[in-house]
Design an enzyme around this catalytic site. Structure first.
Site, PDB file in Angstrom:
ATOM      1  N   TRP A 179       5.390  -5.314  -8.653  1.00  0.00           N
ATOM      2  CA  TRP A 179       5.657  -3.875  -8.598  1.00  0.00           C
ATOM      3  C   TRP A 179       5.246  -3.271  -9.941  1.00  0.00           C
ATOM      4  CZ3 TRP A 179       8.924  -0.854 -11.737  1.00  0.00           C
ATOM      5  CH2 TRP A 179       8.860   0.515 -11.427  1.00  0.00           C
ATOM      6  N   GLU A 218       4.489  -4.346  -3.854  1.00  0.00           N
ATOM      7  CA  GLU A 218       5.562  -3.411  -3.492  1.00  0.00           C
ATOM      8  C   GLU A 218       5.159  -1.960  -3.746  1.00  0.00           C
ATOM      9  OE1 GLU A 218       9.188  -4.103  -5.668  1.00  0.00           O
ATOM     10  OE2 GLU A 218      10.278  -2.517  -4.624  1.00  0.00           O
ATOM     11  N   LYS A 220       5.813   2.348  -3.490  1.00  0.00           N
ATOM     12  CA  LYS A 220       6.892   3.275  -3.819  1.00  0.00           C
ATOM     13  C   LYS A 220       6.421   4.687  -3.521  1.00  0.00           C
ATOM     14  CE  LYS A 220      10.142   4.012  -7.639  1.00  0.00           C
ATOM     15  NZ  LYS A 220      10.825   3.306  -8.714  1.00  0.00           N
ATOM     16  N   ASP A 251      10.752  -1.867   0.175  1.00  0.00           N
ATOM     17  CA  ASP A 251      12.019  -1.589  -0.511  1.00  0.00           C
ATOM     18  C   ASP A 251      12.694  -0.431   0.229  1.00  0.00           C
ATOM     19  OD1 ASP A 251      13.853  -0.205  -2.339  1.00  0.00           O
ATOM     20  OD2 ASP A 251      13.123  -1.569  -3.888  1.00  0.00           O
ATOM     21  N   HIS A 254      12.330   3.132  -1.065  1.00  0.00           N
ATOM     22  CA  HIS A 254      11.010   3.599  -1.489  1.00  0.00           C
ATOM     23  C   HIS A 254      10.280   4.472  -0.479  1.00  0.00           C
ATOM     24  CE1 HIS A 254      10.389   0.547  -4.988  1.00  0.00           C
ATOM     25  NE2 HIS A 254      11.527   1.196  -5.044  1.00  0.00           N
ATOM     26  N   HIS A 278      13.059  -5.636   0.008  1.00  0.00           N
ATOM     27  CA  HIS A 278      13.978  -5.339  -1.081  1.00  0.00           C
ATOM     28  C   HIS A 278      15.092  -4.512  -0.466  1.00  0.00           C
ATOM     29  CE1 HIS A 278      11.747  -6.002  -5.157  1.00  0.00           C
ATOM     30  NE2 HIS A 278      12.031  -7.106  -4.517  1.00  0.00           N
ATOM     31  N   ASP A 286      16.051   7.298  -4.483  1.00  0.00           N
ATOM     32  CA  ASP A 286      15.943   5.850  -4.674  1.00  0.00           C
ATOM     33  C   ASP A 286      16.902   5.395  -5.765  1.00  0.00           C
ATOM     34  OD1 ASP A 286      14.986   3.241  -4.711  1.00  0.00           O
ATOM     35  OD2 ASP A 286      13.340   3.730  -6.072  1.00  0.00           O
ATOM     36  N   ASP A 288      19.192   3.021  -5.921  1.00  0.00           N
ATOM     37  CA  ASP A 288      19.540   1.608  -6.076  1.00  0.00           C
ATOM     38  C   ASP A 288      21.038   1.358  -6.144  1.00  0.00           C
ATOM     39  OD1 ASP A 288      16.951   0.101  -6.145  1.00  0.00           O
ATOM     40  OD2 ASP A 288      16.527   1.497  -7.779  1.00  0.00           O
ATOM     41  N   ASP A 318      17.777  -5.654  -4.083  1.00  0.00           N
ATOM     42  CA  ASP A 318      17.272  -4.913  -5.235  1.00  0.00           C
ATOM     43  C   ASP A 318      18.127  -3.674  -5.477  1.00  0.00           C
ATOM     44  OD1 ASP A 318      15.886  -3.805  -7.299  1.00  0.00           O
ATOM     45  OD2 ASP A 318      14.136  -3.209  -6.122  1.00  0.00           O
TER      46      ASP A 318
HETATM   47  C1  RNT Z   1      11.329  -0.375  -8.630  1.00  0.00           C
HETATM   48  C2  RNT Z   1      11.206  -1.498  -7.658  1.00  0.00           C
HETATM   49  C3  RNT Z   1      11.283  -2.863  -8.254  1.00  0.00           C
HETATM   50  C4  RNT Z   1      12.366  -3.009  -9.292  1.00  0.00           C
HETATM   51  C5  RNT Z   1      12.571  -4.419  -9.774  1.00  0.00           C
HETATM   52  C6  RNT Z   1      13.412  -4.470 -11.005  1.00  0.00           C
HETATM   53  O1  RNT Z   1      11.434   0.837  -8.015  1.00  0.00           O
HETATM   54  O2  RNT Z   1      12.142  -1.359  -6.645  1.00  0.00           O
HETATM   55  O3  RNT Z   1      11.420  -3.786  -7.247  1.00  0.00           O
HETATM   56  O4  RNT Z   1      13.586  -2.519  -8.824  1.00  0.00           O
HETATM   57  O5  RNT Z   1      11.381  -5.045  -9.924  1.00  0.00           O
HETATM   58 ZN    ZN Z   2      12.211  -2.997  -5.228  1.00  0.00          ZN
END
Ligand code: RNT
Ligand code: ZN
Length: 410
Positions: A179, A218, A220, A251, A254, A278, A286, A288, A318
Site C-alpha cells: 500500500w 491495496e 484507496k 480494505d 477504502h 483488510h 476511513d 479505522d 486493519d
Molecule cells: C492505509 C491502508 C494500509 C495501512 C497499513 C498500516 O489506508 O489501509 O493498509 O492501514 O498498511
Molecule cells: Zn488497509
C-alpha cells in the site's frame, strides 16, 4: 442438555450441521496486524506517522519495543480462539544500528519469524511506504524523481525477499501487501503520468518471482492529504492485479461510505485467483475503528462462506485505536470477524438458495429474519471452550489483570 446441544439441535432442524461449522471455523486464520499495538509507530526510532494515517487517543501502556509488542500480541492470542497469523510492517524490524528501508534484511526480522514459529503463527508482511523523509511529498512509487522511486522499489523488493525467507522458515506462504499513500490534496493537472509511473515501478518490484510470496496491492479512495486524487485507485489496482496475476487487497474503509466490500468479493474473484481483505470499520470516513460485529462484517463473512472461498480469501485486520486498551482492541476485532464467520457458517445456504431460485423471495426474507434469533452465541461459546479461551464476558477481566500487572508498568 447443554446450551450448545440445544443450539445444535435447533440448527439441525434447519438442516445445518453446527459441528461442521465449528470445524470449518477452526481452519480459518486471521492475520493479526501488529500496528494496533503501538499506534503504527514501528521501531526505527523517532518516526512520525505519515501517509495520511491518523491515530487518536492516548490510552496508557502502549508497546515501546518488539518484546513488549510480542508480549501484548501473545496476550491477545490467548484470548482469541483458533490458530492465526502475524501481519508485520517493515518498520517493525529489529535493528541494532540505524537501517534505512532500502537496506532491510531477513536478519532484522529473524526474531519475529522465530517467535511466529514457536507460537505456531503464519507470517504476512508489508512494505512501509510512509512515515519516512522519502515519502514526505506524499509520493513514493509514483514520485517524479527516479531516485526516490528507486528507493521505494528497492524497499518493496526487499520486503518480498523477506516474505519468501519467512515463508520458507515457517512453511506457510506469506502475503506481502503493497500500500502506498501517493496522491494529491488538490485537483491534479495530470492524473495519467503518476499512474504510468506506478505501473512501471510495480513491474520492477514484482520482477523477480518468489514461489511462496503472495503479492498483493491495496487501493484507496482518498486519504488525509490525498483527498482529490489517489494514484492507486480501485480501478487502477484491479486492472493491475488482473493483468499481472496479483492479489487485490480490499480494505473495508477504502470505498465510498455506502459501498461495501462484501459485494466486491465475487466480482474480484471472477477474475482473480485470490484476494486479501483488510477488515476495518470506517465511521463516516476511513477512520479505522476497531472492527465490531455488525451487518457490514456479517455480509463480508457470508460471501466467504457461501462461496466456499476459504482458500482464496485471506483475512487480515486493519485498524488502529489508541483510545482504548490496545490488546482489548485486537481481541474485539478478531473475535468479531470469527463470530461473523460462524454466523454465516450456521446459515442454511442451500435452503436460502432454493427459495431464491424458485422466486420465493418472501420465504427467503422470512428465513433470513428467523436466523437472526437463533442461538449462535451458544455455538460460539462452545468454540471458545473447545479452544480453551474465555467466552464473551469472560475475557475482559484478563485484559484488566494484564493492564494492572503489565501495561501499568510501562
Ligand atoms: C492505509 C491502508 C494500509 C495501512 C497499513 C498500516 O489506508 O489501509 O493498509 O492501514 O498498511
Ligand atoms: Zn488497509
Amino acid at each position: 442438555m447443554s446450551a450448545y446441544e440445544i443450539a445444535r439441535d435447533r440448527y439441525a432442524d434447519l438442516g445445518v450441521d453446527a459441528e461442521s461449522a465449528l470445524n470449518t471455523l477452526s481452519t480459518v486464520p486471521i492475520s493479526l496486524h501488529c500496528w494496533q499495538g503501538d499506534d503504527v509507530a514501528g521501531f526505527e526510532g523517532d518516526t512520525t506517522l505519515g501517509g495520511g494515517l491518523a491515530v487518536t487517543g492516548d490510552y496508557p501502556g502502549k508497546a515501546r519495543n518488539a518484546d513488549e509488542l510480542r508480549q501484548d500480541l501473545r496476550k491477545a492470542l490467548d484470548l482469541i480462539p483458533g490458530s492465526h497469523r502475524l501481519n508485520l510492517h517493515a518498520m517493525y524490524g529489529e535493528f541494532d544500528q540505524p537501517t534505512d528501508r532500502d537496506a532491510i534484511e531477513p536478519k532484522h526480522f529473524q526474531r519475529w519469524i522465530d517467535w511466529c514459529k514457536s507460537n505456531n503463527l503464519g507470517f504476512d508482511f508489508n512494505p512501509t511506504c510512509f512515515s519516512h523523509p522519502n515519502a514526505a511529498t506524499g509520493f513514493t512509487l509514483s514520485h517524479e524523481d527516479p531516485e526516490i522511486r528507486e528507493f521505494w522499489i528497492e524497499h518493496c523488493r526487499l520486503c518480498r525477499e523477506i516474505g519468501q525467507y519467512a515463508a520458507e522458515q515457517l512453511e506457510s506462504d506469506c502475503v506481502v501487501n503493497v500500500w502506498i499513500p501517493d496522491g494529491m490534496k488538490d485537483t491534479p493537472a495530470d492524473r495519467r503520468i503518476f499512474r504510468e509511473r506506478l505501473v512501471e515501478s510495480l513491474d520492477e518490484v514484482f520482477d523477480q518471482p518468489f514461489e511462496s510470496v503472495l503479492d498483493s496491492v491495496e487501493s484507496k479512495l482518498f486519504g488525509i492529504g490525498s483527498e482529490s486524487y489517489v494514484v492507486g485507485s480501485h480501478e487502477f489496482y484491479f486492472g493491475y492485479a488482473v493483468s499481472r496475476g496479483k492479489l487485490l487487497c480490499l480494505d473495508a474503509g477504502h470505498y465510498h461510505p455506502t459501498e461495501s466490500i462484501a459485494d466486491k468479493i465475487t466480482s474480484c474473484l471472477t477474475f482473480l485467483d485470490e484476494i486479501l481483505l483488510h477488515v476495518s470499520r470506517g465511521v463516516r470516513w476511513d477512520s479505522d475503528h476497531v472492527v465490531v460485529f455488525n451487518d457490514d462484517l456479517l455480509n463480508i463473512a457470508r460471501e466467504i462462506v457461501v462461496n466456499d472461498y476459504f482458500d482464496r480469501v485471506h483475512v487480515g485486520l486493519d485498524y488502529f485505536d489508541a483510545s482504548i486498551n490496545r490488546v482489548g482492541a485486537w481481541v474485539v476485532g478478531a473475535r468479531a470477524i470469527q463470530e461473523a464467520l460462524l454466523v454465516a457458517l450456521l446459515e442454511p445456504t442451500d435452503t436460502l438458495r432454493s427459495h431464491e431460485s424458485s422466486g420465493d423471495y418472501t420465504s427467503r426474507l422470512a428465513l433470513q429474519e428467523q436466523l437472526k434469533s437463533l442461538p449462535w452465541g451458544s455455538v460460539w461459546d462452545e468454540f471458545c471452550s473447545r479452544n480453551s479461551v474465555p467466552s464473551e464476558g469472560g475475557w475482559m477481566k484478563e485484559i484488566k489483570a494484564y493492564e494492572s500487572q503489565v501495561l501499568a508498568g510501562r
